[in-house]
Design a protein around this motif. Structure first.
Motif, short mmCIF file in Angstrom:
data_model
loop_
_atom_site.label_atom_id
_atom_site.label_comp_id
_atom_site.label_asym_id
_atom_site.label_seq_id
_atom_site.Cartn_x
_atom_site.Cartn_y
_atom_site.Cartn_z
N ALA A 101 0.83 -1.20 0.00
CA ALA A 101 0.00 0.00 0.00
C ALA A 101 0.87 1.26 0.00
O ALA A 101 0.54 2.27 -0.63
CB ALA A 101 -0.94 -0.01 1.20
N LEU A 102 1.99 1.20 0.71
CA LEU A 102 2.93 2.33 0.71
C LEU A 102 3.48 2.56 -0.70
O LEU A 102 3.58 3.70 -1.15
CB LEU A 102 4.05 2.05 1.70
N ALA A 103 3.82 1.48 -1.41
CA ALA A 103 4.33 1.63 -2.78
C ALA A 103 3.25 2.21 -3.69
O ALA A 103 3.55 3.06 -4.55
CB ALA A 103 4.80 0.27 -3.31
N ALA A 139 12.65 2.25 -7.71
CA ALA A 139 12.74 2.32 -6.25
C ALA A 139 12.61 0.94 -5.63
O ALA A 139 12.02 0.02 -6.22
CB ALA A 139 11.66 3.25 -5.68
N VAL A 140 13.18 0.80 -4.44
CA VAL A 140 13.00 -0.38 -3.60
C VAL A 140 12.53 0.09 -2.23
O VAL A 140 13.13 0.99 -1.63
CB VAL A 140 14.32 -1.17 -3.46
N PHE A 141 11.43 -0.52 -1.77
CA PHE A 141 10.92 -0.28 -0.43
C PHE A 141 11.21 -1.52 0.42
O PHE A 141 10.91 -2.63 0.00
CB PHE A 141 9.41 0.00 -0.45
N LEU A 160 7.96 3.66 -10.51
CA LEU A 160 6.92 4.59 -10.11
C LEU A 160 6.62 5.56 -11.26
O LEU A 160 7.53 6.01 -11.96
CB LEU A 160 7.34 5.36 -8.87
N ASN A 161 5.36 5.87 -11.43
CA ASN A 161 4.81 6.69 -12.51
C ASN A 161 4.60 5.88 -13.78
O ASN A 161 4.22 6.43 -14.81
CB ASN A 161 5.67 7.92 -12.83
N LEU A 162 4.84 4.59 -13.73
CA LEU A 162 4.49 3.70 -14.83
C LEU A 162 3.50 2.66 -14.34
O LEU A 162 3.50 1.51 -14.78
CB LEU A 162 5.74 3.02 -15.39
#
Length: 381
Positions: free
Chosen positions: A197-199, A225-227, A267-269
């Motif tokens: 959910a954070l991602a 990114a890596v979370f 992110l953004n894709l």
């Protein structure tokens, strides 16, 4: 550079007696003001101009020093030499004043850049709970201080959450995008109980930011990114990968790449994502280290064009403390590339200390957790 004017005058004085009368080497003193302007201010350049004229007159008017039967102090060629020296000295004085002004401006800009970097990539605490943290940022340009690589560590009720990312592109827009992602992560990390959910929330934030960026690259601006999440007291690390180089776990007997083969898009894709982000869980025991890094590390090339073999290098070094590990990596990247890095580089190392009871069964954590957010286990608070 500060000794260059002295060396220049010494060379002229040594050559002058050794040259024939038809080769007046003293004329080279015309350039002394410009040579001095490289390292000194206007007053010193003016003094060097006066010294050059005096030396030219002494060498022209002293037959024993110049090797001439008569002096040429007021010969028209030497008078023209004096005039040219004065004119060049005036230009050198202006040049020195301009250079000092530019250096002060550059120093101010670098100071502001360093402040901006401390805001964007603020220093991480060396320890959060049972984790010992170290990080470094290495710019590909010696003049640069900040760029599109980013990292962060946030202690939350769900454990310590780590982020590392790389913004596509360069320049101010990349820095602004990185700042927006870091700000959103620092806030949302405390609110979202689930790492997937954070991602998703970071995906929404970056997409919203991209729609407000002017320019032709609006639709192309994305962040890999890596979370990662290390729960308090747990011996497991949970990872959500968004198109980024996979993290590494460094153990005394192995270096393992945490790659389940199911990485999501950057992110953004998010329009390319056909299913929710996957949370992969891996064992993470005391004494082991988690290394997050940007592609500037693995894409560093040597003189032959070979990529930097990160995992092989880590295995050859053996167990190291986080600070020693990143310092060694820092030096090795510079040596491997011959001080010619092609991209910014960031890395974050987290070492789990033996500070709490075992709360997660390593046997269940040894397999990647591919459950969707709805099926994800509850996080400890």
């Amino acid at each position: 550079m500060r000794w260059l004017p002295v060396a220049y005058v010494a060379a002229v004085l040594i050559l002058e007696p050794l040259t024939p009368v038809d080769w007046p080497v003293s004329f080279l003193l015309v350039a002394l003001p410009l040579v001095t302007a490289f390292a000194y201010g206007p007053l010193v350049v003016a003094g060097a101009t006066a010294l050059a004229v005096v030396l030219e007159g002494v060498l022209a008017g002293t037959p024993c020093c110049a090797g001439r039967p008569v002096g040429y102090l007021w010969d028209r060629h030497y008078v023209a030499d004096y005039v040219c020296t004065v004119l060049v000295g005036g230009l050198g004085t202006i040049l020195a004043a301009h250079r000092i002004h530019r250096e002060r401006t550059l120093a101010d800009v670098r100071f502001v850049a360093e402040i901006a970097q401390r805001v964007l990539l603020r220093p991480l605490p060396q320890r959060i709970g049972d984790l010992r943290l170290e990080s470094f940022y290495l710019s590909a340009a010696a003049e640069a201080r900040i760029g599109g690589d980013l990292y962060e560590a946030v202690p939350t009720a769900f454990g310590v959450r780590l982020l590392i990312g790389d913004v596509r592109g360069k320049g101010l827009q990349a820095v602004e995008t990185a700042a927006a992602l870091l700000g959103a992560f620092r806030e949302a990390a405390h609110d979202e109980p689930d790492l997937a959910a954070l991602a998703r929330r970071m995906e929404q934030s970056v997409s919203r930011r991209a729609r407000h960026i002017r320019g032709s690259e609006t639709g192309e601006r994305f962040i890999t990114a890596v979370f990662a999440e290390i729960p308090a007291g747990g011996r497991v690390v949970r990872v959500v990968n968004c198109g980024h180089p996979p993290p590494l776990v460094i153990r005394p007997d192995e270096v393992r790449e945490l790659d389940s083969g199911r990485s999501g898009p950057p992110l953004n894709l998010g329009m390319l994502l056909t299913e929710p982000h996957h949370i992969d869980s891996y064992p993470f025991r005391p004494g082991e280290q988690l290394l997050l890094y940007t592609d500037g590390v693995t894409e560093t090339r040597d003189a032959t064009g070979a990529f930097y073999p990160l995992a092989r290098r880590l295995r050859s070094w053996g167990p190291l403390e986080p600070g020693e590990l990143l310092a060694r990596l820092h030096r090795d990247l510079l040596e491997y590339s011959g001080d010619r890095l092609q991209d910014d580089t960031a890395a974050l190392a987290a070492c789990l200390l033996d500070g709490g009871p075992r709360t997660v069964d390593d046997s269940t954590a040894s397999q990647p957790d591919h459950r969707s957010p709805k099926g994800s286990p509850a996080r400890p608070r």
